[in-house]
Design a protein around this motif. Structure first.
Motif, PDB file in Angstrom:
ATOM      1  N   SER A 113      30.333   9.611 -35.497  1.00 41.98           N
ATOM      2  CA  SER A 113      29.926   9.459 -37.036  1.00 41.98           C
ATOM      3  C   SER A 113      29.265  10.615 -37.499  1.00 41.98           C
ATOM      4  CB  SER A 113      29.160   8.086 -36.898  1.00 41.98           C
ATOM      5  OG  SER A 113      29.629   6.935 -36.261  1.00 41.98           O
ATOM      6  N   ILE A 131      38.302  13.569 -37.570  1.00 43.42           N
ATOM      7  CA  ILE A 131      38.454  12.181 -37.333  1.00 43.42           C
ATOM      8  C   ILE A 131      39.808  11.813 -37.304  1.00 43.42           C
ATOM      9  CG2 ILE A 131      38.302   9.930 -38.592  1.00 43.42           C
ATOM     10  CD1 ILE A 131      35.874  10.955 -39.569  1.00 43.42           C
ATOM     11  N   LEU A 135      40.983   9.607 -33.404  1.00 36.64           N
ATOM     12  CA  LEU A 135      41.358   8.517 -33.471  1.00 36.64           C
ATOM     13  C   LEU A 135      42.720   8.204 -33.196  1.00 36.64           C
ATOM     14  CD1 LEU A 135      39.624   6.875 -36.553  1.00 36.64           C
ATOM     15  CD2 LEU A 135      38.743   7.343 -34.289  1.00 36.64           C
ATOM     16  N   CYS A 142      35.498   4.514 -32.058  1.00 32.65           N
ATOM     17  CA  CYS A 142      35.728   4.220 -33.541  1.00 32.65           C
ATOM     18  C   CYS A 142      34.767   4.976 -34.376  1.00 32.65           C
ATOM     19  CB  CYS A 142      35.066   2.484 -33.816  1.00 32.65           C
ATOM     20  SG  CYS A 142      36.102   1.447 -33.001  1.00 32.65           S
ATOM     21  N   SER A 143      35.009   5.140 -35.479  1.00 26.05           N
ATOM     22  CA  SER A 143      34.316   6.407 -36.277  1.00 26.05           C
ATOM     23  C   SER A 143      33.784   5.826 -37.742  1.00 26.05           C
ATOM     24  CB  SER A 143      35.388   7.398 -36.772  1.00 26.05           C
ATOM     25  OG  SER A 143      34.814   8.524 -37.427  1.00 26.05           O
ATOM     26  N   SER A 144      32.738   6.406 -38.251  1.00 30.62           N
ATOM     27  CA  SER A 144      32.208   5.950 -39.430  1.00 30.62           C
ATOM     28  C   SER A 144      31.280   7.245 -39.948  1.00 30.62           C
ATOM     29  CB  SER A 144      31.141   4.913 -39.051  1.00 30.62           C
ATOM     30  OG  SER A 144      29.934   5.208 -38.542  1.00 30.62           O
ATOM     31  N   CYS A 181      43.175   3.889 -39.151  1.00 28.96           N
ATOM     32  CA  CYS A 181      42.258   3.689 -40.110  1.00 28.96           C
ATOM     33  C   CYS A 181      41.500   2.308 -40.063  1.00 28.96           C
ATOM     34  CB  CYS A 181      42.998   3.570 -41.351  1.00 28.96           C
ATOM     35  SG  CYS A 181      43.700   5.188 -41.988  1.00 28.96           S
ATOM     36  N   LEU A 184      38.006   3.220 -38.699  1.00 33.60           N
ATOM     37  CA  LEU A 184      37.129   3.924 -39.543  1.00 33.60           C
ATOM     38  C   LEU A 184      36.610   3.198 -40.620  1.00 33.60           C
ATOM     39  CD1 LEU A 184      36.306   6.884 -40.444  1.00 33.60           C
ATOM     40  CD2 LEU A 184      38.840   7.202 -41.216  1.00 33.60           C
ATOM     41  N   ARG A 398      36.828  -0.065 -45.328  1.00 28.99           N
ATOM     42  CA  ARG A 398      37.620   0.179 -44.318  1.00 28.99           C
ATOM     43  C   ARG A 398      39.073  -0.379 -44.618  1.00 28.99           C
ATOM     44  NH1 ARG A 398      37.778  -2.844 -38.165  1.00 28.99           N
ATOM     45  NH2 ARG A 398      36.651  -4.437 -39.650  1.00 28.99           N
TER      46      ARG A 398
END
Length: 449
Positions: A113, A131, A135, A142-144, A181, A184, A398
């Motif tokens: 993140s 990212i 991913l 998981c990514s944010s 996705c 993310l 998302r």
């Protein structure tokens, strides 16, 4: 203390109404790992996570057996990775995180993140641009990215970049309906103690490690409302509050036990009505139990506002440490009622955006045509960030631009991520708006110091 009647009610909730602890999430600080050479970062991160979380899954399974409470997921959240990246390779860091998560056996690891609500550092931008590959080449990471806050405004340069990143992530996983996705999230006003994926990360205000628990029980709330058909909304709200209280007590029990056995401080209980694609576990069906024919019709936003508020009130009475998001989630692909409403054409993108003004997060697990432009995706993110910024709440996007698919098609992810119909978006361009860049200033009510 619980009396025998309350114990029987809780057992019935578990057995008949799908009450579960959706996740035990261990937050782990990786700030110490930033010290040393960039090349050694990957091993330092791997060693820190595997040492701290080695007993997490085993402990969760033991509590599940002893107390008879289903614990669906065991997860890890880490310090936002951009803060420790330095000059290291972000993709190699993501892969080290993936190996560590698999070694300890957790379902997901969140925290790849960046917090860029005001501006981007070199490390922030490097991580964000990595990212799609990160991913696509990992399984459980998981990514944010946080692009706005009420205090700072909205970083429109980051919003523009995230539209491009989401398009690239979808294309990198084209053979799985743009699955990257689904891991993310783009936030405004992200919280630091969220145990739910894909947006979890371990905030800089947290300690070395903490235990956060996320409880879910849409089926329990719906079953309770079935007992008060035709009653006024005062009764509906009171019924939801009482039910949320009981659900939160279960989460509190599990959180305290996990904290004691793992010797890790207890953080928060997040009471979020997180649905699944399974029948009987739907937030949409709660709204329909209030009297709506189909979720998405007129009255949906009001019903969701009542539900969200009553859940929070009941949860706060049950635990002194309620946190995270705590409310009602509306992820389209993860909620059988939402899926049905979208298939019927009643639940539109515009209605979902209106609902996010009063629910826990925002536009969640929504599939859109694969040929949607990056600028349109950025504009959708900007709209959600504006709702969060002005209303001083967490909002998020998302969204999955499914490669090669259009309205009338479906994406299928399976498991908790479910499936979703492709929802139409406006064809009119937002490119000139997004290309302006810069920062949308914070609202006047942010000046509270």
């Amino acid at each position: 203390m619980l009396n025998s009647n309350e114990i029987l009610q809780t057992l019935r909730m578990i057995d008949q109404n799908k009450l579960d602890v959706r996740t035990i999430t261990m937050g782990i600080s990786l700030l110490d790992c930033a010290c040393g050479t960039p090349e050694g970062l990957y091993d330092r991160v791997y060693d820190r996570i595997t040492a701290q979380a080695r007993d997490l899954v085993k402990t969760g399974e033991t509590i599940e057996r002893e107390f008879g409470i289903p614990i669906v997921n065991k997860r890890i959240s880490i310090t936002p990775a951009a803060l420790i990246l330095g000059h290291a390779d972000p993709v190699r860091l993501a892969q080290a995180l993936d190996r560590a998560a698999k070694e300890v056996g957790v379902n997901f690891l969140g925290g790849f993140s960046a917090l860029v609500h005001k501006a981007m550092t070199t490390a922030d931008e490097a991580l964000i641009r990595a990212i799609p590959e990160a991913l696509a080449t990992t399984d459980v990471v998981c990514s944010s990215v946080n692009v706005g806050t009420t205090k700072a405004g909205i970083n429109m340069d980051a919003v523009k970049l995230m539209g491009q990143v989401i398009k690239q992530a979808a294309e990198r996983t084209r053979d799985h309906d743009g699955f990257a996705c689904a891991k993310l999230v783009v936030f405004a006003n992200a919280v630091e103690d969220n145990p739910f994926m894909a947006g979890a990360f371990h905030g800089v205000g947290e300690g070395n490690a903490t235990i956060n628990v996320g409880v879910s029980g849409p089926g329990v709330v719906k079953a309770a409302l079935e007992e008060c058909k035709g009653a006024p909304f005062d009764v509906v709200a009171e019924t939801i509050k009482r039910t949320a209280f009981k659900i939160t007590r279960v989460g509190q029990l599990v959180a305290q036990e996990a904290s004691r056995r793992l010797n890790v401080p207890f953080g928060i209980v997040d009471l979020s009505l997180a649905p699944t694609p399974t029948m009987g576990d739907s937030v949409a069906h709660i709204l329909e139990e209030m009297g709506l024919e189909v979720t998405g019709t007129h009255g949906t936003t009001a019903a969701l506002a009542l539900l969200n508020d009553a859940v929070k009130k009941g949860g706060v009475m049950a635990s002194s440490h309620v946190g995270g998001l705590s409310g009602a989630f509306i992820p389209v692909s993860e909620d059988i009622g939402m899926i049905d409403a979208a298939n019927a054409g009643v639940l539109s993108l515009e209605k979902l955006e209106a609902m996010t003004c009063v629910c826990s997060v925002g536009l969640d697990m929504i599939a859109i045509p694969g040929d949607t432009s990056a600028e349109t995706i950025s504009a959708i993110i900007a709209d959600e960030a504006a709702i969060g910024m002005i209303n001083q709440k967490t909002t998020a996007v998302r969204i999955i631009p499914a490669p090669g698919k259009t309205v009338g098609d479906h994406v299928v992810f399976g498991g908790l991520l479910g499936e979703a119909p492709i929802i139409p978006v406006h064809k009119e361009s937002s490119k000139a708006f997004i290309d302006r860049g810069g920062r949308i200033p914070a609202p006047i009510h942010s000046l509270r110091n």
